[in-house]
Design a protein around this motif. Sequence first.
Motif, short mmCIF file in Angstrom:
data_model
loop_
_atom_site.label_atom_id
_atom_site.label_comp_id
_atom_site.label_asym_id
_atom_site.label_seq_id
_atom_site.Cartn_x
_atom_site.Cartn_y
_atom_site.Cartn_z
N UNK A 121 6.51 4.68 -1.37
CA UNK A 121 6.17 6.11 -1.48
C UNK A 121 7.14 6.82 -2.42
N UNK A 122 8.43 6.50 -2.29
CA UNK A 122 9.44 7.14 -3.14
C UNK A 122 9.19 6.82 -4.60
N UNK A 123 9.01 5.55 -4.92
CA UNK A 123 8.83 5.17 -6.32
C UNK A 123 7.48 5.63 -6.86
N UNK B 14 -0.06 -1.64 -7.72
CA UNK B 14 1.05 -1.78 -6.77
C UNK B 14 0.66 -1.24 -5.39
N UNK B 15 -0.02 -0.12 -5.38
CA UNK B 15 -0.46 0.43 -4.09
C UNK B 15 -1.49 -0.49 -3.46
N UNK C 274 -2.17 9.59 -3.23
CA UNK C 274 -1.88 8.19 -2.89
C UNK C 274 -1.94 8.04 -1.38
N UNK C 275 -2.46 6.92 -0.96
CA UNK C 275 -2.60 6.62 0.48
C UNK C 275 -1.99 5.27 0.76
N UNK C 276 -1.11 5.21 1.77
CA UNK C 276 -0.41 3.99 2.11
C UNK C 276 -0.53 3.74 3.62
N UNK C 277 -0.49 2.49 4.06
CA UNK C 277 -0.43 2.25 5.50
C UNK C 277 0.90 2.74 6.07
#
Length: 441
Positions: free
Chosen positions: A356-358, A413-414, A435-438
Amino acid sequence: MAIYDGRTSAPRSHRVPAVLRAPLEGRTWREFLYLLLSLPISIVAFVFAVTMVSLGAGLLITFLGVPVLAAGLAGARGLGVLERARARALLRVKVAEPEPVRPRKGTRGPLAWTGALLKSGTSWRHLLYMALHLPWAIFAFVVSLVMWSVGWALLLYPAYAWMYPTYWGQDGMQLYGDNDGTTVYLDNPFEIGVTAGAGLLVVLATPWVIRGLAGVERLAVTGLLGPSRLATRVWELEEDRGVVVDTAAADLRRIERDLHDGAQARLVALAMDLGLAKEKLEEDPEAAARMVDEAHGEVKLALQELRDLARGIHPAILTDRGLSPALSALAARCTVPVAVDVDLPARPAPAIEGIAYFTVSELLQNVSKHSAARTARVEVWRSGTRLMLQVSDDGKGGASTATGSGLAGLAERLGSVDGLLVVDSPVGGPTTVTAELPWRG
């Protein structure tokens, strides 16, 4: 993993309502043809499946039953190729090819292939499709053909009603008749008009019935003739693993390049300067002092480059304090004023936190370099089991995930961690990247 760029075209408007144009649309005719062809194909497939399974089961008492069953499964997979091609051409549904038959490693020859076919769940699903498709194909064939022919026959009745008294010796189409001689014919203008009206209703309803029947066909082809969910997931994980490996290798090359061209080069020059200063210490103390002072400045620059490099690998502020302070520090270094709003009940998994940071770091770099924006905003929140990031700016827009762009690499990458990137950036702006991440906390 699907990537969206947020610039979908607007649906084309039609002056004619869908219910009126459906009977003449190409989709309706293609699906109708698919249902008609399904009957003869399913008859052949059913006969083949029943024959091969029965023969193979009967011969299992001998060794011949095993290759017969394997041949039946191979034939079923061949039919699957035909059915997927037919579905692509007429139903416009793209079904991925299932996983191929692979003998166990280290084995080869007819026996190995026979064993692989018998162990292949995909092959048995193809055979199941051949056995189950016939009853449905008969039903779909009868319903679609009857509705289609009856509808058009009734709708066009006014055009050929004159043929009944002229050539067939009766007043019109017979609606009712019994043994007592009572008959009812559709022979006056009112009855002919009502008949055409009923035909119109059937004609207008038929395309939607056909679409419903074709929808069941799509489900059958996709569910039984396509790759299994497990195989699809394995393929996705293998692809994601490749992306992760490539990304890690690229990061290692970047770190090596930065060390070689930056801090390492400065330290080598610093060692040489200090060596010269040591030689001049007795001959020319003032010159040696100047050289030591210059070396001190080089040490500061090398330390700053090492700090920047360490921050690029994993910033200490992220590890110690979490996303909110780390993103605020990122925003402070951006050339555009950035508002940061982080609303998280807890910290996600460290790996997800780092991604998330990058992600925000790269998006803010794009804002600084390409957007010509005056302001930007970063929002982070949790939605169920997903970590949501959104970076927006009021710049010129035009951002895209087209192949070769930085956003395309970021989307890959995501995707390697089951994430998703959505870009909404019309020309002229504004731009919003979500952006959506688990969560994985």
